[in-house]
Each structure stands twice: as C-alpha cells, then as structure tokens.
Design a protein around this motif. Sequence first.
Motif, PDB file in Angstrom:
ATOM      1  N   LYS A 177      -2.505  23.894  42.178  1.00 43.20           N
ATOM      2  CA  LYS A 177      -2.704  23.109  40.965  1.00 43.20           C
ATOM      3  C   LYS A 177      -1.370  23.018  40.219  1.00 43.20           C
ATOM      4  N   ARG A 178      -0.957  21.783  39.931  1.00 40.84           N
ATOM      5  CA  ARG A 178       0.277  21.585  39.180  1.00 40.84           C
ATOM      6  C   ARG A 178      -0.019  21.860  37.711  1.00 40.84           C
ATOM      7  N   THR A 179       0.838  22.649  37.058  1.00 47.14           N
ATOM      8  CA  THR A 179       0.623  23.002  35.664  1.00 47.14           C
ATOM      9  C   THR A 179       0.988  21.840  34.750  1.00 47.14           C
ATOM     10  N   LEU A 180       0.388  21.823  33.568  1.00 53.63           N
ATOM     11  CA  LEU A 180       0.655  20.780  32.602  1.00 53.63           C
ATOM     12  C   LEU A 180       2.001  20.988  31.935  1.00 53.63           C
ATOM     13  N   GLY A 181       2.574  19.905  31.432  1.00 51.75           N
ATOM     14  CA  GLY A 181       3.820  20.010  30.691  1.00 51.75           C
ATOM     15  C   GLY A 181       5.038  19.839  31.574  1.00 51.75           C
ATOM     16  N   ARG A 182       6.158  19.907  30.918  1.00 52.66           N
ATOM     17  CA  ARG A 182       7.432  19.758  31.613  1.00 52.66           C
ATOM     18  C   ARG A 182       7.712  21.004  32.438  1.00 52.66           C
ATOM     19  N   PRO A 183       8.184  20.848  33.670  1.00 58.12           N
ATOM     20  CA  PRO A 183       8.452  22.038  34.498  1.00 58.12           C
ATOM     21  C   PRO A 183       9.634  22.836  33.963  1.00 58.12           C
ATOM     22  N   LYS A 184       9.575  24.137  34.146  1.00 55.78           N
ATOM     23  CA  LYS A 184      10.637  25.022  33.686  1.00 55.78           C
ATOM     24  C   LYS A 184      11.869  24.825  34.554  1.00 55.78           C
ATOM     25  N   ILE A 185      13.030  24.704  33.911  1.00 60.39           N
ATOM     26  CA  ILE A 185      14.279  24.519  34.647  1.00 60.39           C
ATOM     27  C   ILE A 185      14.898  25.875  34.938  1.00 60.39           C
ATOM     28  N   ARG A 186      14.922  26.727  33.934  1.00 62.99           N
ATOM     29  CA  ARG A 186      15.498  28.051  34.122  1.00 62.99           C
ATOM     30  C   ARG A 186      14.422  29.022  34.550  1.00 62.99           C
ATOM     31  N   ARG A 187      14.824  30.014  35.277  1.00 69.45           N
ATOM     32  CA  ARG A 187      13.869  31.031  35.706  1.00 69.45           C
ATOM     33  C   ARG A 187      13.592  31.990  34.562  1.00 69.45           C
ATOM     34  N   ARG A 188      12.443  32.635  34.615  1.00 69.00           N
ATOM     35  CA  ARG A 188      12.106  33.612  33.590  1.00 69.00           C
ATOM     36  C   ARG A 188      12.849  34.908  33.886  1.00 69.00           C
ATOM     37  N   ARG A 189      13.558  35.393  32.899  1.00 64.19           N
ATOM     38  CA  ARG A 189      14.326  36.619  33.081  1.00 64.19           C
ATOM     39  C   ARG A 189      13.441  37.833  32.909  1.00 64.19           C
ATOM     40  N   ASP A 190      13.752  38.865  33.644  1.00 64.62           N
ATOM     41  CA  ASP A 190      13.059  40.137  33.512  1.00 64.62           C
ATOM     42  C   ASP A 190      13.440  40.753  32.166  1.00 64.62           C
ATOM     43  N   PRO A 191      12.515  41.451  31.489  1.00 63.73           N
ATOM     44  CA  PRO A 191      12.874  42.049  30.197  1.00 63.73           C
ATOM     45  C   PRO A 191      14.026  43.040  30.282  1.00 63.73           C
ATOM     46  N   ASN A 192      14.211  43.687  31.424  1.00 70.33           N
ATOM     47  CA  ASN A 192      15.289  44.665  31.577  1.00 70.33           C
ATOM     48  C   ASN A 192      16.593  44.031  32.042  1.00 70.33           C
ATOM     49  N   GLU A 193      16.563  42.733  32.353  1.00 72.48           N
ATOM     50  CA  GLU A 193      17.750  42.064  32.854  1.00 72.48           C
ATOM     51  C   GLU A 193      18.719  41.800  31.702  1.00 72.48           C
ATOM     52  N   PRO A 194      20.005  42.120  31.880  1.00 72.22           N
ATOM     53  CA  PRO A 194      20.960  41.926  30.775  1.00 72.22           C
ATOM     54  C   PRO A 194      21.222  40.447  30.534  1.00 72.22           C
ATOM     55  N   LYS A 195      21.621  40.133  29.316  1.00 70.84           N
ATOM     56  CA  LYS A 195      21.992  38.767  28.966  1.00 70.84           C
ATOM     57  C   LYS A 195      23.305  38.412  29.662  1.00 70.84           C
ATOM     58  N   ASN A 196      23.681  37.155  29.589  1.00 72.31           N
ATOM     59  CA  ASN A 196      24.911  36.691  30.217  1.00 72.31           C
ATOM     60  C   ASN A 196      26.114  37.326  29.503  1.00 72.31           C
ATOM     61  N   PRO A 197      26.920  38.163  30.183  1.00 73.25           N
ATOM     62  CA  PRO A 197      28.042  38.818  29.512  1.00 73.25           C
ATOM     63  C   PRO A 197      29.206  37.864  29.215  1.00 73.25           C
ATOM     64  N   ASN A 198      29.236  36.686  29.856  1.00 72.48           N
ATOM     65  CA  ASN A 198      30.344  35.751  29.664  1.00 72.48           C
ATOM     66  C   ASN A 198      30.132  34.831  28.466  1.00 72.48           C
ATOM     67  N   LYS A 199      28.903  34.750  27.958  1.00 68.88           N
ATOM     68  CA  LYS A 199      28.604  33.859  26.843  1.00 68.88           C
ATOM     69  C   LYS A 199      28.723  34.626  25.530  1.00 68.88           C
ATOM     70  N   LEU A 200      29.488  34.102  24.584  1.00 66.10           N
ATOM     71  CA  LEU A 200      29.666  34.736  23.292  1.00 66.10           C
ATOM     72  C   LEU A 200      28.641  34.206  22.306  1.00 66.10           C
ATOM     73  N   SER A 201      28.142  35.074  21.457  1.00 67.11           N
ATOM     74  CA  SER A 201      27.172  34.689  20.446  1.00 67.11           C
ATOM     75  C   SER A 201      27.892  34.189  19.200  1.00 67.11           C
ATOM     76  N   LYS A 202      27.310  33.156  18.531  1.00 68.49           N
ATOM     77  CA  LYS A 202      27.885  32.635  17.296  1.00 68.49           C
ATOM     78  C   LYS A 202      27.231  33.268  16.070  1.00 68.49           C
ATOM     79  N   ARG A 203      26.363  34.209  16.278  1.00 70.22           N
ATOM     80  CA  ARG A 203      25.677  34.865  15.178  1.00 70.22           C
ATOM     81  C   ARG A 203      26.667  35.717  14.371  1.00 70.22           C
ATOM     82  N   ASN A 204      26.562  35.634  13.041  1.00 76.34           N
ATOM     83  CA  ASN A 204      27.395  36.390  12.100  1.00 76.34           C
ATOM     84  C   ASN A 204      28.881  36.036  12.202  1.00 76.34           C
ATOM     85  N   GLN A 205      29.183  34.815  12.619  1.00 75.77           N
ATOM     86  CA  GLN A 205      30.570  34.360  12.635  1.00 75.77           C
ATOM     87  C   GLN A 205      30.786  33.363  11.501  1.00 75.77           C
TER      88      GLN A 205
END
Length: 120
Positions: free
Chosen positions: A72-100
């Motif tokens: 059965k095909r699910t409703l809505g737009r298909p997910k492009i990115r995969r779901r990350r595991d909760p224990n998987e670290p974020k991308n270390p190469n991407k810098l956050s703009k928070r508090n800048q």
Amino acid sequence: TCSCFKCYLTGIPCKHAIACINYDHRRIEDFVEPCYHKEMYLRTYSDTVNAGNGPQLWPMSGQEPILPPPFKRTLGRPKIRRRRDPNEPKNPNKLSKRNQVQVFSKYNTQEHNRRSCNNK
C-alpha cells in the motif's frame, strides 16, 4: 569470593579472582566451570546431525501458497531523506546559525538588515 560477581555469572574467573589464584600459585584452569572445558565441548559436538530433506522432497499440502501482504502506497509526499536513528550524531560538517549575531554587510552593523534598510 569477589565483589564484582562477574565470575559467578559467567563461570570464568574475573581479573580479581585470577590475581588471587596466581598469588596462591594455583592453576587458573581449575577454577573455570566444567562447561567451558575442551572435553565438554568435544562431548557436546560428538554426535552428528543428519541433514533434513530439501523443500523439493517435502509433502505438498494441496493449499495455495502463502503470499506477502499487498503493498500500500502511503498518503502524502514521499520522504526524501531517511529517518535518522536517535543515537546517530548530527552532521559534523554543518554549522548551526543558532545564537549567532547577524551583521548587515553593506554597513557592517548589527542594527538592521537588508530588509529593514531604508537606504536601498
């Protein structure tokens, strides 16, 4: 006796028990559970296990084969990115703009930005 209880759970002396056994000049092999001895291993696997008949020789039941459930095909737009595991670290190469602090490059000030600038 040992306070870590590792040797009581596994049947293999822990490092504390090995230190005591060596201090008394005794053999460590005498304090290992018999189920870990070579003789017990050979006795366990001495009998042969005969292979069963292959699926070609199995008796036929006469019923229809079991099929997987329908897809059965699910409703809505298909997910492009995969779901990350909760224990998987974020991308270390991407810098956050928070508090800048944002700086308007035209006047090199923090007071306003391009959208709120009156002198366009």
